[in-house]
Design an enzyme around this catalytic site. Structure first.
Site, PDB file in Angstrom:
ATOM      1  N   GLU A   2       0.655  -1.311   0.088  1.00 17.66           N
ATOM      2  CA  GLU A   2       0.082  -0.003  -0.034  1.00 17.66           C
ATOM      3  C   GLU A   2       1.021   1.505  -0.159  1.00 17.66           C
ATOM      4  OE1 GLU A   2      -2.922  -0.699   3.365  1.00 17.66           O
ATOM      5  OE2 GLU A   2      -3.258  -2.321   2.637  1.00 17.66           O
ATOM      6  N   GLU A  53      -6.227 -10.741  -1.054  1.00 21.37           N
ATOM      7  CA  GLU A  53      -7.228 -10.579   0.039  1.00 21.37           C
ATOM      8  C   GLU A  53      -8.655 -10.559  -0.043  1.00 21.37           C
ATOM      9  OE1 GLU A  53      -5.462  -7.267   2.459  1.00 21.37           O
ATOM     10  OE2 GLU A  53      -3.564  -7.770   1.933  1.00 21.37           O
TER      11      GLU A  53
HETATM   12  O1  G3I Z   1      -2.764  -6.106  19.148  1.00 23.25           O
HETATM   13  C1  G3I Z   1      -3.896  -5.046  19.838  1.00 23.25           C
HETATM   14  C2  G3I Z   1      -4.299  -5.690  21.087  1.00 23.25           C
HETATM   15  O2  G3I Z   1      -3.478  -5.612  21.861  1.00 23.25           O
HETATM   16  C3  G3I Z   1      -5.632  -5.073  21.393  1.00 23.25           C
HETATM   17  O3  G3I Z   1      -6.094  -5.443  22.892  1.00 23.25           O
HETATM   18  C4  G3I Z   1      -6.799  -4.852  20.444  1.00 23.25           C
HETATM   19  C5  G3I Z   1      -7.802  -4.160  20.671  1.00 23.25           C
HETATM   20  O4  G3I Z   1      -8.687  -3.592  19.673  1.00 23.25           O
HETATM   21  O5  G3I Z   1      -6.199  -4.561  19.269  1.00 23.25           O
HETATM   22  C6  G3I Z   1      -5.064  -5.365  18.738  1.00 23.25           C
HETATM   23  O6  G3I Z   1      -4.620  -4.867  17.661  1.00 23.25           O
HETATM   24  C7  G3I Z   1      -5.590  -5.139  16.341  1.00 23.25           C
HETATM   25  C8  G3I Z   1      -4.820  -5.731  15.645  1.00 23.25           C
HETATM   26  O7  G3I Z   1      -5.653  -5.791  14.217  1.00 23.25           O
HETATM   27  C9  G3I Z   1      -4.441  -7.183  15.824  1.00 23.25           C
HETATM   28  O8  G3I Z   1      -5.640  -7.791  16.131  1.00 23.25           O
HETATM   29  C10 G3I Z   1      -6.020  -3.648  15.878  1.00 23.25           C
HETATM   30  O9  G3I Z   1      -6.711  -3.024  16.557  1.00 23.25           O
HETATM   31  C11 G3I Z   1      -6.539  -3.625  14.498  1.00 23.25           C
HETATM   32  O10 G3I Z   1      -6.795  -2.543  14.137  1.00 23.25           O
HETATM   33  C12 G3I Z   1      -5.962  -4.721  13.556  1.00 23.25           C
HETATM   34  O11 G3I Z   1      -6.767  -4.886  12.496  1.00 23.25           O
HETATM   35  C13 G3I Z   1      -5.900  -5.597  11.327  1.00 23.25           C
HETATM   36  C14 G3I Z   1      -5.736  -4.433  10.310  1.00 23.25           C
HETATM   37  O12 G3I Z   1      -5.069  -5.032   9.188  1.00 23.25           O
HETATM   38  C15 G3I Z   1      -4.982  -3.312  10.630  1.00 23.25           C
HETATM   39  O13 G3I Z   1      -4.867  -2.224   9.634  1.00 23.25           O
HETATM   40  C16 G3I Z   1      -6.960  -6.517  10.753  1.00 23.25           C
HETATM   41  O14 G3I Z   1      -6.978  -7.572  11.833  1.00 23.25           O
HETATM   42  C17 G3I Z   1      -6.301  -7.210   9.467  1.00 23.25           C
HETATM   43  O15 G3I Z   1      -7.365  -8.140   8.866  1.00 23.25           O
HETATM   44  C18 G3I Z   1      -5.994  -6.142   8.601  1.00 23.25           C
HETATM   45  O16 G3I Z   1      -5.269  -6.669   7.445  1.00 23.25           O
HETATM   46  C19 G3I Z   1      -5.111  -5.738   6.227  1.00 23.25           C
HETATM   47  C20 G3I Z   1      -3.978  -6.278   5.546  1.00 23.25           C
HETATM   48  O17 G3I Z   1      -2.649  -6.337   6.439  1.00 23.25           O
HETATM   49  C21 G3I Z   1      -3.610  -5.133   4.394  1.00 23.25           C
HETATM   50  N1  G3I Z   1      -4.704  -5.042   3.758  1.00 23.25           N
HETATM   51  C22 G3I Z   1      -5.918  -4.541   4.137  1.00 23.25           C
HETATM   52  C23 G3I Z   1      -6.249  -5.566   5.257  1.00 23.25           C
HETATM   53  C24 G3I Z   1      -7.499  -4.995   5.886  1.00 23.25           C
HETATM   54  O18 G3I Z   1      -7.331  -3.954   6.658  1.00 23.25           O
END
Ligand code: G3I
Length: 341
Positions: free
Chosen positions: A139, A249
């Protein structure tokens, strides 16, 4: 209940296609719930390639400056090895999910630059021999209508506008056997951003930068049936640059669709079908990955704020939806059309 045989990976194997998913670390690696065992069984039996949804991102492997903790990443590689699966390393340089210490500590731009290169080096040294492919840069492009090719982010600021090319060169040096991928979103249908990505990628190829494949994320939210011919034409021009084509994805949200749940799931299946059919017409199409496989573990409900969101092809109880049947049917025929080996 088990899913029908032959499983998706057997069908994909027949035509040299890789079929995969992102996996969440908890259900994949823990054993304290029966639902986790179900998750692991389906992940092992259906797919020949896996990607960590979060566990291999910079923020999750680097808890402190110069400290790497690969415990969870290693365990995912081990799961894949045990089940004869390939691994996509996701991701290298990305503007999101960078370590908190990188954003909060008073670091100079040149120190930040060093952390970025170190992450690439450490990843390549550890997994260069075992990973199949690597989203080296994720990205990096600006979203139209914003002007300018590159997204303004920490890496652009610290490393300068040539950072994408340099990242691929370094990745190739430390992981010469890995297939190196540029991965982005909203570039599958021939959109303005796809043109931007095409020009960028062609520039890298012309310069001899070691880039081997393009990842088209393909998160589809609007419920519209895409134009398959436009997808084929768009992917084909990238393939003609000598690059492999990966759908990395894919998920298809139903929240904006009208009608009963049954009608919406049929429409969702149709969208999966159009996308996969269009991809299968491109001989260098090598990988189909969805962003998860069961609605039980999907990032979509949280992200789209639609609690009943169900963008994947198995339901929350791992039961097949119409989209699963559409994919299964297409893969059953795929080997007869193009051999991708
Ligand atoms: O690790 C913390 C944890 O400590 C905390 O308690 C919790 C509370 O919400 O958050 C956790 O972090 C989260 C993380 O995922 C791990 O679970 C974040 O809030 C959350 O925003 C994060 O979301 C991920 C996102 O990328 C981040 O931008 C999604 O799971 C994941 O599916 C998504 O994947 C991305 C690809 O990498 C790139 N392309 C787009 C795709 C979808 O956004």
């Amino acid at each position: 209940m088990s899913l029908a045989t032959p499983h998706l990976r057997e069908l994909a194997d027949r035509s040299g296609l890789l079929i995969g998913t992102c996996v969440s670390a908890n259900p994949l690696l823990k054993s304290d719930a029966s639902v986790y065992q179900q998750y692991q069984r389906v992940a092992a039996e259906q797919f020949n390639i896996l990607t960590a949804e979060n566990a291999m991102k910079f923020a999750l492997v680097a808890p402190a400056p110069d400290v790497y903790d690969w415990t969870v990443a290693d365990a995912i590689f081990e799961f894949a090895r045990k089940h004869h699966q390939k691994v996509r390393y996701h991701t290298g340089l990305w503007y999101m999910q960078t370590p908190a210490w990188l954003n909060t500590q008073a670091m100079s731009l040149s120190q930040i630059a060093q952390t970025g290169w170190a992450f690439i080096e450490q990843t390549g040294r550890r997994y260069g021999e075992t990973m199949y492919c690597w989203d080296v840069v994720n990205e990096a492009l600006n979203d139209p209508p914003d002007a300018g090719l590159w997204r303004d982010c920490i890496w652009l600021q610290a490393l300068g506008p040539d950072y994408v090319a340099q990242a691929f060169k370094l990745a190739h040096k430390v992981a010469p056997k890995a297939l190196l991928v540029y991965n982005d979103y909203k570039t599958t249908f021939g959109e303005v951003k796809a043109d931007r990505q095409y020009d960028m990628v062609r520039g890298l190829v012309d310069r001899g930068v070691p880039l081997h494949a393009v990842g088209f994320q393909t998160h589809l939210y609007d419920g519209q049936i895409p134009d398959g011919n436009a997808i084929t034409a768009n992917l084909s021009r990238f393939a003609q640059l000598g690059l492999d084509i990966h759908i990395t994805e894919l998920d298809v949200a139903i929240g904006k669709m009208e009608g009963t749940l049954e009608k919406r799931l049929e429409r969702q299946a149709r969208i999966y079908q159009v996308v996969l059919e269009a991809c299968l017409r491109v001989p260098r199409f090598k990988v189909l990955q969805t962003w998860g496989f069961t609605d039980r573990y999907s990032w979509l409900p949280r992200f789209l704020k639609y609690p009943d969101e169900a963008g994947l092809y198995l339901d929350a109880d791992f039961q097949p939806k119409p989209a699963y049947r559409a994919i299964h049917k297409l893969l059953s025929k795929a080997g007869a059309t193009v051999d991708r080996r």
